[in-house]
Design a protein around this motif. Structure first.
Motif, PDB file in Angstrom:
ATOM      1  N   TRP A  52       0.678  -1.211   0.143  1.00 53.35           N
ATOM      2  CA  TRP A  52       0.093  -0.010  -0.081  1.00 53.35           C
ATOM      3  C   TRP A  52       0.945   1.320   0.102  1.00 53.35           C
ATOM      4  O   TRP A  52       0.454   2.275  -0.586  1.00 53.35           O
ATOM      5  N   PHE A  53       2.110   1.274   0.669  1.00 52.33           N
ATOM      6  CA  PHE A  53       2.973   2.445   0.623  1.00 52.33           C
ATOM      7  C   PHE A  53       3.370   2.382  -0.781  1.00 52.33           C
ATOM      8  O   PHE A  53       3.572   3.969  -1.117  1.00 52.33           O
ATOM      9  N   ASP A  54       3.668   1.489  -1.423  1.00 54.51           N
ATOM     10  CA  ASP A  54       4.163   1.660  -3.096  1.00 54.51           C
ATOM     11  C   ASP A  54       3.226   2.348  -3.717  1.00 54.51           C
ATOM     12  O   ASP A  54       3.671   3.285  -4.615  1.00 54.51           O
ATOM     13  N   ARG A  55       1.846   2.272  -3.567  1.00 54.98           N
ATOM     14  CA  ARG A  55       0.737   2.859  -4.343  1.00 54.98           C
ATOM     15  C   ARG A  55       0.740   4.238  -3.902  1.00 54.98           C
ATOM     16  O   ARG A  55       0.223   5.147  -4.796  1.00 54.98           O
ATOM     17  N   ILE A  56       0.812   4.767  -2.780  1.00 55.56           N
ATOM     18  CA  ILE A  56       0.428   6.004  -2.556  1.00 55.56           C
ATOM     19  C   ILE A  56       1.592   6.883  -2.266  1.00 55.56           C
ATOM     20  O   ILE A  56       1.660   8.142  -2.148  1.00 55.56           O
ATOM     21  N   LYS A  57       3.059   6.444  -2.261  1.00 49.56           N
ATOM     22  CA  LYS A  57       4.184   7.333  -2.058  1.00 49.56           C
ATOM     23  C   LYS A  57       4.379   8.100  -3.349  1.00 49.56           C
ATOM     24  O   LYS A  57       4.129   7.830  -4.359  1.00 49.56           O
ATOM     25  N   PRO A  58       4.617   9.428  -3.035  1.00 47.13           N
ATOM     26  CA  PRO A  58       4.756  10.395  -4.070  1.00 47.13           C
ATOM     27  C   PRO A  58       6.010  10.044  -5.030  1.00 47.13           C
ATOM     28  O   PRO A  58       6.938   9.512  -4.421  1.00 47.13           O
ATOM     29  N   LYS A  59       5.889  10.434  -6.340  1.00 45.19           N
ATOM     30  CA  LYS A  59       6.889  10.088  -7.247  1.00 45.19           C
ATOM     31  C   LYS A  59       8.163  11.112  -7.173  1.00 45.19           C
ATOM     32  O   LYS A  59       9.291  11.031  -7.630  1.00 45.19           O
ATOM     33  N   ARG A 114       6.295  16.769  -5.305  1.00 46.39           N
ATOM     34  CA  ARG A 114       5.047  16.204  -5.476  1.00 46.39           C
ATOM     35  C   ARG A 114       4.562  15.846  -3.828  1.00 46.39           C
ATOM     36  O   ARG A 114       3.411  16.072  -3.456  1.00 46.39           O
ATOM     37  N   PHE A 115       5.664  15.339  -3.129  1.00 46.20           N
ATOM     38  CA  PHE A 115       5.565  15.116  -1.552  1.00 46.20           C
ATOM     39  C   PHE A 115       5.038  16.273  -0.976  1.00 46.20           C
ATOM     40  O   PHE A 115       4.175  16.244  -0.248  1.00 46.20           O
ATOM     41  N   VAL A 116       5.917  17.457  -1.141  1.00 50.37           N
ATOM     42  CA  VAL A 116       5.483  18.695  -0.356  1.00 50.37           C
ATOM     43  C   VAL A 116       4.216  19.214  -0.960  1.00 50.37           C
ATOM     44  O   VAL A 116       3.643  19.614   0.158  1.00 50.37           O
ATOM     45  N   THR A 117       3.649  19.055  -2.080  1.00 48.98           N
ATOM     46  CA  THR A 117       2.316  19.558  -2.481  1.00 48.98           C
ATOM     47  C   THR A 117       1.419  18.804  -1.959  1.00 48.98           C
ATOM     48  O   THR A 117       0.289  19.175  -1.401  1.00 48.98           O
ATOM     49  N   VAL A 168       1.737  17.266   1.097  1.00 51.22           N
ATOM     50  CA  VAL A 168       1.767  17.478   2.433  1.00 51.22           C
ATOM     51  C   VAL A 168       0.804  18.724   2.705  1.00 51.22           C
ATOM     52  O   VAL A 168       0.065  19.014   3.514  1.00 51.22           O
ATOM     53  N   LEU A 169       1.319  19.902   1.743  1.00 49.85           N
ATOM     54  CA  LEU A 169       0.472  21.243   1.896  1.00 49.85           C
ATOM     55  C   LEU A 169      -0.924  20.958   1.581  1.00 49.85           C
ATOM     56  O   LEU A 169      -1.660  21.912   2.315  1.00 49.85           O
ATOM     57  N   LEU A 170      -1.379  20.224   0.709  1.00 50.31           N
ATOM     58  CA  LEU A 170      -2.739  20.154   0.431  1.00 50.31           C
ATOM     59  C   LEU A 170      -3.564  19.461   1.685  1.00 50.31           C
ATOM     60  O   LEU A 170      -4.679  19.703   2.061  1.00 50.31           O
ATOM     61  N   PHE A 171      -2.702  18.476   2.272  1.00 50.11           N
ATOM     62  CA  PHE A 171      -3.262  17.955   3.400  1.00 50.11           C
ATOM     63  C   PHE A 171      -3.432  18.724   4.583  1.00 50.11           C
ATOM     64  O   PHE A 171      -4.554  18.733   5.265  1.00 50.11           O
ATOM     65  N   ILE A 172      -2.609  19.659   4.861  1.00 48.77           N
ATOM     66  CA  ILE A 172      -2.514  20.603   5.714  1.00 48.77           C
ATOM     67  C   ILE A 172      -3.552  21.615   5.680  1.00 48.77           C
ATOM     68  O   ILE A 172      -4.668  21.771   6.507  1.00 48.77           O
ATOM     69  N   GLY A 173      -3.963  21.973   4.379  1.00 48.17           N
ATOM     70  CA  GLY A 173      -4.745  22.999   4.083  1.00 48.17           C
ATOM     71  C   GLY A 173      -6.288  22.260   4.077  1.00 48.17           C
ATOM     72  O   GLY A 173      -7.216  23.020   4.664  1.00 48.17           O
ATOM     73  N   ALA A 174      -6.545  21.133   3.639  1.00 47.35           N
ATOM     74  CA  ALA A 174      -7.550  20.335   3.825  1.00 47.35           C
ATOM     75  C   ALA A 174      -8.061  20.316   5.387  1.00 47.35           C
ATOM     76  O   ALA A 174      -9.176  20.212   5.874  1.00 47.35           O
ATOM     77  N   TRP A 175      -6.989  19.744   5.969  1.00 47.16           N
ATOM     78  CA  TRP A 175      -7.297  19.730   7.558  1.00 47.16           C
ATOM     79  C   TRP A 175      -7.997  21.178   8.207  1.00 47.16           C
ATOM     80  O   TRP A 175      -8.732  20.975   9.272  1.00 47.16           O
ATOM     81  N   ILE A 176      -7.156  22.211   7.866  1.00 44.94           N
ATOM     82  CA  ILE A 176      -7.523  23.519   8.499  1.00 44.94           C
ATOM     83  C   ILE A 176      -8.924  23.865   8.132  1.00 44.94           C
ATOM     84  O   ILE A 176      -9.774  24.489   8.769  1.00 44.94           O
TER      85      ILE A 176
END
Length: 291
Positions: free
Chosen positions: A13-20, A24-27, A29-37
């Motif tokens: 499952w980690f291979d499927r969701i890990k960023p390439k 993209r990883f930073v993006t 994370v930022l989207l997740f933080i914004g969605a949580w806010i």
């Protein structure tokens, strides 16, 4: 030849969701933080609606209530007051405002987008300027006028300041500018009047823009507390949002009931948006196609 049945070759499952890539990883994370806010206030609201008042702002914060009082809070909100009447009042006011706004904004937007007449640029500039004027500026003269004609505590009083929406005119004007002029010219050659062009050509193509504005209008006026608080004087004309004020007084506030009422008031708009989200996104996208 690799053995595809070996554990090392089976994607986890980690291979499927890990960023390439790192970007993209930073993006992500930022989207997740914004969605949580964005989502956290709703989580707080639902959590607080399940608690007694003294636990809502307790120093030991917890999303899970230590004393569950959800059934009592929601029962009091829905059944201990005429909530169906409040809901009906909100529906009447929001639907009435939306219908009148569409009837006034669509012809005005079509004229600004497709008709050539002297002063159209100045008129459009006036529309843009009017968007910046908040309801607070005009509330006092509007209130005095409604008092003098004896129309306080009526549906008309709650709808009157919003029957013309300059934002709707601007939104539809941007959308109509992307409509091909050749089709309109062909319709005129065939004998269509301007009203027939609007009804038979423009409106069917403008469904996404209408859906987008309908969401804006309905949410804005469903959640409006300022103007109903001024003009509503009886419980029979209370809107769903205004009914939340019943649990607040000068000396005490029942926060559990207030948050339960806020949850009940918010739920219809969330459900409506989930059904209309595709038209909403499409309408917002298409209104910016041609400036």
């Amino acid at each position: 030849m690799a053995d595809i049945s070996s554990p090392s070759s089976v994607p986890t499952w980690f291979d499927r969701i890990k960023p390439k890539s790192f970007g993209r990883f930073v993006t992500t994370v930022l989207l997740f933080i914004g969605a949580w806010i964005m989502v956290f206030p709703f989580i707080w609201m639902i959590s607080s609606s399940l608690k007694p008042t003294d636990e809502v702002y307790d120093a030991d914060f917890s999303l899970i209530p230590r004393t569950f009082k959800g059934f009592e809070n929601y029962y009091a909100v829905i059944f201990d007051q005429p909530y169906l009447i409040f809901l009906m009042n909100s529906m009447i006011v929001c639907t009435g405002i939306l219908v009148i706004q569409l009837l006034t904004a669509i012809p005005a937007a079509y004229a600004l987008a497709k008709l050539k007449f002297r002063g159209s640029t100045i008129l459009f500039g006036t529309v843009i300027a009017a968007i910046t004027i908040p309801i607070n500026v005009t509330s006092i003269p509007l209130y005095i006028g409604l008092v003098r004609v004896g129309l306080l505590d009526t549906y008309f009083a709650m709808m009157f300041p919003f029957i013309v929406s300059v934002f709707a005119i601007f939104l539809f004007r941007q959308f109509f500018r992307s409509f091909p002029d050749s089709i309109i010219q062909a319709a005129r050659v065939d004998g269509f009047s301007e009203i027939e062009i609007i009804l038979r050509l423009i409106l069917p193509a403008a469904v996404p823009a209408i859906a987008a504005f309908s969401v804006f209008s309905f949410v804005a006026h469903w959640n409006d507390l300022y103007w109903p608080l001024i003009v509503v004087q009886s419980q029979d004309k209370m809107t769903a949002t205004l009914s939340m004020m019943q649990y607040q007084s000068m000396f005490d506030t029942d926060y559990g009931l207030t948050y339960a009422s806020a949850t009940v008031v918010t739920a219809p708009m969330v459900i409506a948006f989930l059904f209309a989200r595709r038209l909403f996104i499409r309408g917002i996208t298409m209104t910016g196609v041609k400036g």
